[in-house]
Design a protein around this motif. Sequence first.
Motif, PDB file in Angstrom:
ATOM      1  N   CYS A   1       0.882  -1.179   0.000  1.00 33.64           N
ATOM      2  CA  CYS A   1       0.000   0.000   0.000  1.00 33.64           C
ATOM      3  C   CYS A   1       0.918   1.227   0.000  1.00 33.64           C
ATOM      4  CB  CYS A   1      -0.898  -0.005   1.236  1.00 33.64           C
ATOM      5  SG  CYS A   1      -1.737   1.553   1.567  1.00 33.64           S
ATOM      6  N   GLU A   2       0.983   1.928  -1.108  1.00 33.95           N
ATOM      7  CA  GLU A   2       1.938   3.025  -1.272  1.00 33.95           C
ATOM      8  C   GLU A   2       1.750   4.129  -0.222  1.00 33.95           C
ATOM      9  OE1 GLU A   2       3.053   6.344  -4.634  1.00 33.95           O
ATOM     10  OE2 GLU A   2       2.403   4.357  -5.316  1.00 33.95           O
ATOM     11  N   THR A   3       0.514   4.540   0.020  1.00 32.38           N
ATOM     12  CA  THR A   3       0.242   5.586   1.008  1.00 32.38           C
ATOM     13  C   THR A   3       0.627   5.113   2.406  1.00 32.38           C
ATOM     14  OG1 THR A   3      -1.596   6.375  -0.326  1.00 32.38           O
ATOM     15  CG2 THR A   3      -1.556   7.085   1.960  1.00 32.38           C
ATOM     16  N   CYS A   4       0.262   3.875   2.729  1.00 40.08           N
ATOM     17  CA  CYS A   4       0.589   3.302   4.045  1.00 40.08           C
ATOM     18  C   CYS A   4       2.106   3.239   4.233  1.00 40.08           C
ATOM     19  CB  CYS A   4       0.017   1.896   4.177  1.00 40.08           C
ATOM     20  SG  CYS A   4      -1.730   1.742   3.791  1.00 40.08           S
ATOM     21  N   ALA A   5       2.820   2.795   3.211  1.00 39.70           N
ATOM     22  CA  ALA A   5       4.279   2.675   3.284  1.00 39.70           C
ATOM     23  C   ALA A   5       4.921   4.045   3.494  1.00 39.70           C
ATOM     24  CB  ALA A   5       4.813   2.027   2.006  1.00 39.70           C
ATOM     25  N   ARG A   6       4.450   5.039   2.760  1.00 35.39           N
ATOM     26  CA  ARG A   6       4.999   6.392   2.899  1.00 35.39           C
ATOM     27  C   ARG A   6       4.747   6.939   4.306  1.00 35.39           C
ATOM     28  NH1 ARG A   6       2.646   8.576  -1.210  1.00 35.39           N
ATOM     29  NH2 ARG A   6       0.852   9.300  -0.026  1.00 35.39           N
ATOM     30  N   ASP A   7       3.525   6.768   4.797  1.00 31.95           N
ATOM     31  CA  ASP A   7       3.191   7.238   6.141  1.00 31.95           C
ATOM     32  C   ASP A   7       4.018   6.516   7.202  1.00 31.95           C
ATOM     33  OD1 ASP A   7       1.364   8.936   4.995  1.00 31.95           O
ATOM     34  OD2 ASP A   7      -0.409   7.840   5.692  1.00 31.95           O
ATOM     35  N   PHE A   8       4.205   5.206   7.028  1.00 29.63           N
ATOM     36  CA  PHE A   8       4.979   4.421   7.993  1.00 29.63           C
ATOM     37  C   PHE A   8       6.438   4.877   7.996  1.00 29.63           C
ATOM     38  CE2 PHE A   8       7.078   0.510   9.556  1.00 29.63           C
ATOM     39  CZ  PHE A   8       6.387   0.367  10.755  1.00 29.63           C
ATOM     40  N   THR A   9       6.993   5.135   6.826  1.00 26.93           N
ATOM     41  CA  THR A   9       8.375   5.611   6.725  1.00 26.93           C
ATOM     42  C   THR A   9       8.532   6.953   7.430  1.00 26.93           C
ATOM     43  OG1 THR A   9       8.749   4.405   4.677  1.00 26.93           O
ATOM     44  CG2 THR A   9      10.212   6.260   5.113  1.00 26.93           C
ATOM     45  N   LEU A  10       7.595   7.847   7.241  1.00 28.78           N
ATOM     46  CA  LEU A  10       7.636   9.148   7.923  1.00 28.78           C
ATOM     47  C   LEU A  10       7.530   8.970   9.435  1.00 28.78           C
ATOM     48  CD1 LEU A  10       5.436  11.360   5.578  1.00 28.78           C
ATOM     49  CD2 LEU A  10       7.901  11.562   5.978  1.00 28.78           C
TER      50      LEU A  10
ATOM     51  N   CYS B   1       3.252  -0.682  19.864  1.00 24.48           N
ATOM     52  CA  CYS B   1       1.904  -0.346  20.311  1.00 24.48           C
ATOM     53  C   CYS B   1       1.638   1.151  20.135  1.00 24.48           C
ATOM     54  CB  CYS B   1       1.728  -0.762  21.773  1.00 24.48           C
ATOM     55  SG  CYS B   1       0.039  -0.523  22.373  1.00 24.48           S
ATOM     56  N   ARG B   2       2.599   1.987  20.505  1.00 26.77           N
ATOM     57  CA  ARG B   2       2.429   3.443  20.329  1.00 26.77           C
ATOM     58  C   ARG B   2       2.294   3.806  18.850  1.00 26.77           C
ATOM     59  NH1 ARG B   2       6.701   3.436  23.935  1.00 26.77           N
ATOM     60  NH2 ARG B   2       8.092   4.294  22.339  1.00 26.77           N
ATOM     61  N   VAL B   3       3.111   3.173  18.003  1.00 22.59           N
ATOM     62  CA  VAL B   3       3.050   3.432  16.561  1.00 22.59           C
ATOM     63  C   VAL B   3       1.692   2.986  16.015  1.00 22.59           C
ATOM     64  CG1 VAL B   3       4.004   2.697  14.333  1.00 22.59           C
ATOM     65  CG2 VAL B   3       5.539   3.439  16.163  1.00 22.59           C
ATOM     66  N   HIS B   4       1.257   1.811  16.417  1.00 18.39           N
ATOM     67  CA  HIS B   4      -0.036   1.294  15.961  1.00 18.39           C
ATOM     68  C   HIS B   4      -1.164   2.222  16.430  1.00 18.39           C
ATOM     69  CE1 HIS B   4      -2.645  -2.594  15.404  1.00 18.39           C
ATOM     70  NE2 HIS B   4      -3.133  -1.562  14.744  1.00 18.39           N
ATOM     71  N   ASN B   5      -1.083   2.691  17.668  1.00 21.22           N
ATOM     72  CA  ASN B   5      -2.093   3.624  18.166  1.00 21.22           C
ATOM     73  C   ASN B   5      -2.071   4.941  17.400  1.00 21.22           C
ATOM     74  OD1 ASN B   5      -3.505   2.134  20.055  1.00 21.22           O
ATOM     75  ND2 ASN B   5      -2.145   2.678  21.739  1.00 21.22           N
ATOM     76  N   HIS B   6      -0.893   5.385  16.984  1.00 18.32           N
ATOM     77  CA  HIS B   6      -0.793   6.599  16.171  1.00 18.32           C
ATOM     78  C   HIS B   6      -1.578   6.408  14.865  1.00 18.32           C
ATOM     79  CE1 HIS B   6       1.177  10.228  14.540  1.00 18.32           C
ATOM     80  NE2 HIS B   6       1.151   9.551  13.403  1.00 18.32           N
ATOM     81  N   VAL B   7      -1.388   5.264  14.235  1.00 14.77           N
ATOM     82  CA  VAL B   7      -2.097   4.963  12.992  1.00 14.77           C
ATOM     83  C   VAL B   7      -3.597   4.829  13.267  1.00 14.77           C
ATOM     84  CG1 VAL B   7      -2.369   3.245  11.147  1.00 14.77           C
ATOM     85  CG2 VAL B   7      -0.075   3.907  11.911  1.00 14.77           C
ATOM     86  N   ASN B   8      -3.950   4.132  14.348  1.00  9.52           N
ATOM     87  CA  ASN B   8      -5.373   3.980  14.691  1.00  9.52           C
ATOM     88  C   ASN B   8      -6.046   5.331  14.907  1.00  9.52           C
ATOM     89  OD1 ASN B   8      -5.455   1.210  14.511  1.00  9.52           O
ATOM     90  ND2 ASN B   8      -5.177   0.860  16.691  1.00  9.52           N
ATOM     91  N   GLN B   9      -5.358   6.215  15.597  1.00  9.81           N
ATOM     92  CA  GLN B   9      -5.922   7.543  15.849  1.00  9.81           C
ATOM     93  C   GLN B   9      -6.151   8.280  14.528  1.00  9.81           C
ATOM     94  OE1 GLN B   9      -3.521  10.137  18.319  1.00  9.81           O
ATOM     95  NE2 GLN B   9      -5.352  11.189  19.036  1.00  9.81           N
ATOM     96  N   LYS B  10      -5.178   8.204  13.647  1.00 11.50           N
ATOM     97  CA  LYS B  10      -5.297   8.853  12.339  1.00 11.50           C
ATOM     98  C   LYS B  10      -6.484   8.305  11.551  1.00 11.50           C
ATOM     99  CE  LYS B  10      -2.706   9.625   8.116  1.00 11.50           C
ATOM    100  NZ  LYS B  10      -1.487   9.422   7.379  1.00 11.50           N
ATOM    101  N   LEU B  11      -6.768   7.007  11.719  1.00 10.36           N
ATOM    102  CA  LEU B  11      -7.856   6.357  10.993  1.00 10.36           C
ATOM    103  C   LEU B  11      -9.191   6.408  11.738  1.00 10.36           C
ATOM    104  CD1 LEU B  11      -5.948   3.191   9.708  1.00 10.36           C
ATOM    105  CD2 LEU B  11      -6.495   5.280   8.426  1.00 10.36           C
ATOM    106  N   GLY B  12      -9.178   7.034  12.927  1.00 12.04           N
ATOM    107  CA  GLY B  12     -10.402   7.116  13.709  1.00 12.04           C
ATOM    108  C   GLY B  12     -10.796   5.817  14.380  1.00 12.04           C
ATOM    109  N   LYS B  13      -9.832   4.950  14.606  1.00 11.87           N
ATOM    110  CA  LYS B  13     -10.089   3.663  15.253  1.00 11.87           C
ATOM    111  C   LYS B  13      -9.765   3.773  16.744  1.00 11.87           C
ATOM    112  CE  LYS B  13      -9.159   0.791  11.207  1.00 11.87           C
ATOM    113  NZ  LYS B  13      -8.379  -0.345  10.710  1.00 11.87           N
TER     114      LYS B  13
END
Length: 114
Positions: free
Chosen positions: A51-60, A80-92
């Motif tokens: 997933c190009e967008t996911c990969a770019r966001d993860f790299t950043l 866990c903190r990184v995953h929560n960062h992504v979850n927050q961005k996605l509204g999860k």
Amino acid sequence: MEDCPLDKTQLGYHTWSLLHSMVAYYPDDPSHQQRKDMDNFFRLIGRLYPCETCARDFTLLLTSQPPETDSQQSLSNWLCRVHNHVNQKLGKPLFDCNQVNERWRDGWKDGSCQ
């Protein structure tokens, strides 16, 4: 259908499951090589993820929050903190990082994973 390619949501779910499972069994006292390998692994995810967008966001995200590979606990808490960062961005919903090993390594204290 179960024999179709994964969509972005399915891919994300299964990727997080793999990452958390790998980190759950990371050594408490890793060697220099193990630390280097795990750091490289996460950086490669950011370069190779389908997933190009996911990969770019993860790299950043790795740039501002690099993997903490000193021990299993530090790496699990970091992921866990990184995953929560992504979850927050996605509204999860966010996950309680105090329960990370119970969820991914030891099983729930109520015995429901036996």
